[in-house]
Design a protein around this motif. Structure first.
Motif, mmCIF file in Angstrom:
data_model
loop_
_atom_site.group_PDB
_atom_site.id
_atom_site.type_symbol
_atom_site.label_atom_id
_atom_site.label_comp_id
_atom_site.label_asym_id
_atom_site.label_seq_id
_atom_site.Cartn_x
_atom_site.Cartn_y
_atom_site.Cartn_z
ATOM 1 N N PHE A 127 -1.494 17.866 -11.959
ATOM 2 C CA PHE A 127 -2.439 18.982 -12.009
ATOM 3 C C PHE A 127 -3.349 18.992 -10.799
ATOM 4 C CE2 PHE A 127 -1.621 19.127 -16.656
ATOM 5 C CZ PHE A 127 -1.088 20.383 -16.643
ATOM 6 N N SER A 128 -3.843 17.842 -10.403
ATOM 7 C CA SER A 128 -4.608 17.780 -9.158
ATOM 8 C C SER A 128 -3.885 16.815 -8.233
ATOM 9 C CB SER A 128 -6.041 17.316 -9.419
ATOM 10 O OG SER A 128 -6.043 16.057 -10.052
ATOM 11 N N PRO A 129 -3.262 17.349 -7.181
ATOM 12 C CA PRO A 129 -2.498 16.497 -6.270
ATOM 13 C C PRO A 129 -3.384 15.454 -5.601
ATOM 14 C CG PRO A 129 -2.119 18.820 -5.806
ATOM 15 C CD PRO A 129 -3.225 18.744 -6.796
ATOM 16 N N GLU A 130 -2.810 14.319 -5.315
ATOM 17 C CA GLU A 130 -3.519 13.243 -4.636
ATOM 18 C C GLU A 130 -2.707 12.889 -3.398
ATOM 19 O OE1 GLU A 130 -4.028 8.513 -5.386
ATOM 20 O OE2 GLU A 130 -4.329 9.808 -7.121
ATOM 21 N N VAL A 131 -3.372 12.855 -2.252
ATOM 22 C CA VAL A 131 -2.701 12.503 -1.008
ATOM 23 C C VAL A 131 -3.346 11.247 -0.462
ATOM 24 C CG1 VAL A 131 -2.156 13.236 1.343
ATOM 25 C CG2 VAL A 131 -2.232 14.937 -0.491
ATOM 26 N N LYS A 132 -2.529 10.231 -0.194
ATOM 27 C CA LYS A 132 -3.009 8.994 0.420
ATOM 28 C C LYS A 132 -2.315 8.860 1.764
ATOM 29 C CE LYS A 132 -3.620 6.382 -3.834
ATOM 30 N NZ LYS A 132 -3.213 5.208 -4.589
ATOM 31 N N VAL A 133 -3.074 8.510 2.781
ATOM 32 C CA VAL A 133 -2.519 8.310 4.110
ATOM 33 C C VAL A 133 -2.875 6.899 4.539
ATOM 34 C CG1 VAL A 133 -2.541 9.058 6.523
ATOM 35 C CG2 VAL A 133 -2.750 10.742 4.687
ATOM 36 N N SER A 134 -1.903 6.177 5.074
ATOM 37 C CA SER A 134 -2.183 4.810 5.524
ATOM 38 C C SER A 134 -1.501 4.550 6.852
ATOM 39 C CB SER A 134 -1.713 3.802 4.480
ATOM 40 O OG SER A 134 -0.299 3.857 4.328
ATOM 41 N N LEU A 135 -2.029 3.595 7.558
ATOM 42 C CA LEU A 135 -1.426 3.112 8.788
ATOM 43 C C LEU A 135 -1.014 1.671 8.504
ATOM 44 C CD1 LEU A 135 -4.038 4.578 11.223
ATOM 45 C CD2 LEU A 135 -1.661 5.267 11.089
ATOM 46 N N GLY A 136 0.246 1.341 8.692
ATOM 47 C CA GLY A 136 0.741 0.000 8.417
ATOM 48 C C GLY A 136 1.269 -0.125 7.005
ATOM 49 N N ASN A 137 1.834 -1.305 6.714
ATOM 50 C CA ASN A 137 2.391 -1.575 5.391
ATOM 51 C C ASN A 137 1.456 -2.491 4.618
ATOM 52 O OD1 ASN A 137 4.918 -0.216 5.623
ATOM 53 N ND2 ASN A 137 5.588 -1.813 7.030
ATOM 54 N N PRO A 138 1.071 -2.095 3.420
ATOM 55 C CA PRO A 138 0.193 -2.961 2.633
ATOM 56 C C PRO A 138 0.943 -4.206 2.163
ATOM 57 C CG PRO A 138 0.895 -1.101 1.324
ATOM 58 C CD PRO A 138 1.435 -0.896 2.707
ATOM 59 N N ILE A 139 0.252 -5.320 2.096
ATOM 60 C CA ILE A 139 0.854 -6.552 1.610
ATOM 61 C C ILE A 139 0.900 -6.538 0.085
ATOM 62 C CG2 ILE A 139 0.577 -9.061 1.462
ATOM 63 C CD1 ILE A 139 -0.581 -8.892 4.320
ATOM 64 N N ILE A 140 -0.169 -6.069 -0.514
ATOM 65 C CA ILE A 140 -0.255 -5.970 -1.959
ATOM 66 C C ILE A 140 -0.462 -4.505 -2.313
ATOM 67 C CG2 ILE A 140 -1.560 -6.585 -4.030
ATOM 68 C CD1 ILE A 140 -2.432 -9.111 -2.557
#
Length: 141
Positions: A127-140
């Motif tokens: 219903f409410s879109p969520e956009v996450k942007v990251s640089l690199g690969n998370p370890i956890i």
């Protein structure tokens, strides 16, 4: 008298169940309409240089589509992101993604740390879109 109260409570319970079912179906339908809008946006995001690396669908009363796309961070200098935003003023999904990309890049630049690859955009559509942007690969995660 007691039977009348019991019947009234049962009738009210049945009415609430019926309304909940009706609302649930309407919510599902609206969720699928929102997801459909985002699905039609994916080819445009790929044309800008993102590659889809993850695609998942969760079906429930609130259906959810999760998409992860990646690119080299150098493919999106701020000038290009601004141009993409200007091109897509009327397209909310594209605008939402690139506004999040721009904000992330600006904050990363402000932090004065070395750029990290890949540039990842993860979108959860409900219903409410969520956009996450990251640089690199998370370890956890």
């Amino acid at each position: 008298m007691f039977e009348k109260i019991k019947k009234t409570i049962n009738d009210a319970g049945d009415s609430i169940k019926e309304q909940a079912t009706s609302l649930g179906e309407a919510a599902k339908e609206k969720g699928y309409q929102i997801i459909d809008g985002w699905i039609s946006t994916l080819p445009k995001l790929e044309a800008y240089g993102f590659k889809t690396t993850y695609f998942a669908m969760s079906v429930s009363i609130n259906p959810t589509l999760v998409i992860e796309m990646r690119s080299d961070h150098e493919a999106f200098p701020l000038g290009r992101v601004d141009a993409i935003l200007a091109e897509n003023k009327g397209s909310s999904p594209v605008n939402l993604v690139f506004t999040a990309v721009k904000t992330t890049l600006l904050l990363h630049e402000k932090a004065r740390i070395e750029a990290i690859n890949p540039l990842t955009v993860r979108v959860s559509v409900r219903f409410s879109p969520e956009v996450k942007v990251s640089l690199g690969n998370p370890i956890i995660e």
